[in-house]
Design a protein around this motif. Structure first.
Motif, mmCIF file in Angstrom:
data_model
loop_
_atom_site.group_PDB
_atom_site.id
_atom_site.type_symbol
_atom_site.label_atom_id
_atom_site.label_comp_id
_atom_site.label_asym_id
_atom_site.label_seq_id
_atom_site.Cartn_x
_atom_site.Cartn_y
_atom_site.Cartn_z
ATOM 1 N N ARG A 83 43.774 29.408 34.504
ATOM 2 C CA ARG A 83 42.496 30.145 34.522
ATOM 3 C C ARG A 83 42.510 31.215 35.616
ATOM 4 O O ARG A 83 42.013 32.333 35.411
ATOM 5 C CB ARG A 83 41.338 29.169 34.734
ATOM 6 C CG ARG A 83 41.042 28.285 33.534
ATOM 7 C CD ARG A 83 39.696 27.597 33.675
ATOM 8 N NE ARG A 83 39.690 26.666 34.811
ATOM 9 C CZ ARG A 83 40.004 25.376 34.717
ATOM 10 N NH1 ARG A 83 40.368 24.858 33.552
ATOM 11 N NH2 ARG A 83 39.952 24.599 35.781
ATOM 12 N N ALA A 84 43.078 30.872 36.769
ATOM 13 C CA ALA A 84 43.118 31.844 37.867
ATOM 14 C C ALA A 84 44.007 33.027 37.517
ATOM 15 O O ALA A 84 43.691 34.180 37.852
ATOM 16 C CB ALA A 84 43.619 31.161 39.137
ATOM 17 N N ALA A 85 45.133 32.768 36.840
ATOM 18 C CA ALA A 85 46.022 33.863 36.440
ATOM 19 C C ALA A 85 45.325 34.795 35.449
ATOM 20 O O ALA A 85 45.482 36.023 35.509
ATOM 21 C CB ALA A 85 47.308 33.288 35.833
ATOM 22 N N ALA A 86 44.553 34.212 34.536
ATOM 23 C CA ALA A 86 43.796 35.040 33.593
ATOM 24 C C ALA A 86 42.761 35.885 34.330
ATOM 25 O O ALA A 86 42.563 37.068 34.019
ATOM 26 C CB ALA A 86 43.126 34.154 32.547
ATOM 27 N N ALA A 87 42.103 35.281 35.335
ATOM 28 C CA ALA A 87 41.124 36.023 36.128
ATOM 29 C C ALA A 87 41.804 37.136 36.925
ATOM 30 O O ALA A 87 41.246 38.227 37.085
ATOM 31 C CB ALA A 87 40.398 35.065 37.081
ATOM 32 N N ALA A 88 43.020 36.875 37.416
ATOM 33 C CA ALA A 88 43.763 37.898 38.155
ATOM 34 C C ALA A 88 44.078 39.085 37.252
ATOM 35 O O ALA A 88 44.042 40.237 37.685
ATOM 36 C CB ALA A 88 45.049 37.302 38.719
ATOM 37 N N GLY A 89 44.364 38.799 35.990
ATOM 38 C CA GLY A 89 44.601 39.879 35.039
ATOM 39 C C GLY A 89 43.366 40.745 34.848
ATOM 40 O O GLY A 89 43.467 41.972 34.714
ATOM 41 N N GLU A 90 42.188 40.109 34.850
ATOM 42 C CA GLU A 90 40.937 40.870 34.735
ATOM 43 C C GLU A 90 40.751 41.798 35.939
ATOM 44 O O GLU A 90 40.298 42.938 35.792
ATOM 45 C CB GLU A 90 39.754 39.902 34.636
ATOM 46 C CG GLU A 90 39.718 39.088 33.346
ATOM 47 C CD GLU A 90 38.518 38.154 33.318
ATOM 48 O OE1 GLU A 90 37.633 38.322 34.186
ATOM 49 O OE2 GLU A 90 38.483 37.261 32.464
ATOM 50 N N VAL A 91 41.101 41.306 37.132
ATOM 51 C CA VAL A 91 40.976 42.131 38.339
ATOM 52 C C VAL A 91 41.862 43.367 38.235
ATOM 53 O O VAL A 91 41.444 44.487 38.561
ATOM 54 C CB VAL A 91 41.350 41.308 39.590
ATOM 55 C CG1 VAL A 91 41.379 42.202 40.834
ATOM 56 C CG2 VAL A 91 40.373 40.159 39.795
ATOM 57 N N VAL A 92 43.091 43.177 37.757
ATOM 58 C CA VAL A 92 44.016 44.299 37.608
ATOM 59 C C VAL A 92 43.462 45.341 36.641
ATOM 60 O O VAL A 92 43.627 46.552 36.838
ATOM 61 C CB VAL A 92 45.397 43.785 37.130
ATOM 62 C CG1 VAL A 92 46.313 44.948 36.771
ATOM 63 C CG2 VAL A 92 46.035 42.919 38.206
ATOM 64 N N ARG A 93 42.762 44.863 35.617
ATOM 65 C CA ARG A 93 42.192 45.787 34.627
ATOM 66 C C ARG A 93 40.841 46.352 35.051
ATOM 67 O O ARG A 93 40.189 47.061 34.286
ATOM 68 C CB ARG A 93 42.047 45.067 33.286
ATOM 69 C CG ARG A 93 43.391 44.688 32.653
ATOM 70 C CD ARG A 93 43.215 44.148 31.232
ATOM 71 N NE ARG A 93 42.520 42.856 31.236
ATOM 72 C CZ ARG A 93 43.144 41.676 31.323
ATOM 73 N NH1 ARG A 93 44.467 41.640 31.434
ATOM 74 N NH2 ARG A 93 42.464 40.556 31.304
ATOM 75 N N GLY A 94 40.412 46.012 36.276
ATOM 76 C CA GLY A 94 39.171 46.560 36.799
ATOM 77 C C GLY A 94 37.968 45.662 36.659
ATOM 78 O O GLY A 94 36.847 46.064 36.980
#
Length: 390
Positions: A19-30
């Motif tokens: 779940r944290a890795a998915a959230a990190a991907g959201e951060v990268v996408r803004g």
């Protein structure tokens, strides 16, 4: 996610990290990326896979597919060549404030590939007090897109101010069946050997793999577990202690010899040894004398750490042996780690009381504490052997 496939028996931790890795991907996408934080603490007993979990999470952060396990990003993370991953493992007895400050400077750089800058700090509990204070400041005010991944046996091994700023991921010891399944399916180990190794290693995957694949490791285990029946007199106790300490010294020498030689050669080359030109060779080598002395000190500290770790592993083998003796004395229906030595266990269980077995376990644990306090290894192990005999 494929990068988490090797985390045996850690379903709860894998769910959190995914779940944290998915959230990190959201951060990268803004996006906001709720559930992602800049500092993580991976804890668990030896063999639970703390470092493996941290490295898998690093791959999930740096992979554009969230940890596919097949791309160049994932491959670079697992072989240790990714430019945005700084992996640190204290080689000596501790990690100094100087080393920590150098690490913090390297961590301050921006990621080269636009995602995250990841600092994986194995054995973070070895940081000195001053090093821990320096680390705290870095974690309190991290640069943008920098993630700290700390590993330690337990949360209490780190300063409360550090662990309070980290999200803790607790790993557990995997069961015998799970470890045996991994050995059989991924390492092509025969089922009987896989189960023996998994049981003897008590859930420690790395130790189980070594027992299953390395005959030398199995012989050393047999030698250590043969100690209790050999302690028939004072002389035998002293001899057993000498053998144990000497074996640890030899293992440390083998583990460090080639590494020391390469490090020293690289440093001498860096400071110009072998270069041509009048006055160049001598002047540069003299200028590097301080660096060479510092390297030698680190190498000695590393050898001491490896020797101590080797001794500690042997002592834990003995603890598991007497734990099995105690289980037999109480008639506990638990799996015996050393079931292949049932005859020896039965003989000792009949020859002693549970109280005596507990005192022997206490003697081994006291020896571990003395070694951690830098007591002379030969003296500490001799005292333990005499206690085991009596």
């Amino acid at each position: 996610m494929a990068v988490f496939d090797d985390l045996v028996g850690q379903d709860q931790a894998v769910a959190v990290l995914s779940r944290a890795a998915a959230a990190a991907g959201e951060v990268v996408r803004g996006g906001r990326g709720a559930g992602m934080t800049h500092a993580w603490l991976f804890t668990g007993p030896p063999g639970s896979g703390r470092e493996d979990a941290a490295r898998a999470f690093a791959a999930a952060l740096l992979c554009s597919d969230g940890g596919c396990g097949h791309c160049d990003q994932c491959h670079q993370v697992f072989v240790g060549s990714h430019p945005d991953l700084e992996s640190v493992r204290p080689q000596g007895l501790s990690y100094s404030v100087k080393q920590t400050r150098e690490l913090i400077l390297r961590a301050a750089g921006a990621p080269t590939q636009g995602r995250w800058r990841v600092i994986l700090f194995e054995d973070a509990d070895r940081a000195t007090e001053s090093a821990a204070n320096a680390l705290l400041k870095a974690i309190e005010e991290p640069p943008p897109r920098t993630v700290w991944l700390l590993c330690a046996p337990a949360p209490d091994d780190l300063m409360i101010t550090i662990r309070s700023r980290c999200r803790v991921v607790n790993l557990t010891t995997p069961g015998t069946e799970a470890v045996a399944h991994v050995l059989a399916t991924r390492d092509s180990v025969p089922p009987e050997v896989a189960r023996f190794a998994a049981r003897a290693a008590q859930g420690h995957i790395g130790r189980a793999r070594a027992l299953a694949l390395d005959e030398g490791v199995r012989r050393r285990r047999e030698a250590v577990l043969g100690i209790p029946r050999s302690l028939t007199g004072v002389g035998e106790c002293v001899s057993a202690a000498e053998r144990l300490v000497k074996t640890a010294e030899e293992e440390a020498a083998v583990a460090t010899a080639a590494l020391n030689e390469n490090e020293t050669a690289e440093l001498r080359k860096l400071y110009g040894e072998g270069s041509t030109g009048k006055g160049l060779n001598r002047g540069l080598v003299r200028g590097g004398a301080g660096a060479l002395k510092e390297l030698e000190d680190r190498q000695k500290s590393r050898a001491t750490r490896i020797k101590r770790d080797s001794l500690d592993a042997a002592l834990l083998e003995l603890v598991s042996f007497y734990r099995d003796v105690l289980a037999m004395q109480f008639g506990a229906g638990v799996e015996l780690a050393n079931d292949d030595l049932r005859f020896d266990l039965d003989q000792l269980a009949k020859a002693a009381t549970p109280e005596e077995t507990l005192r022997r376990i206490d003697a081994i644990m006291q020896c571990r504490e003395r070694l951690a306090a830098n007591v002379n290894p030969q003296m500490a192990v001799e005292a333990m052997m005499l206690s085991l005999r009596s």
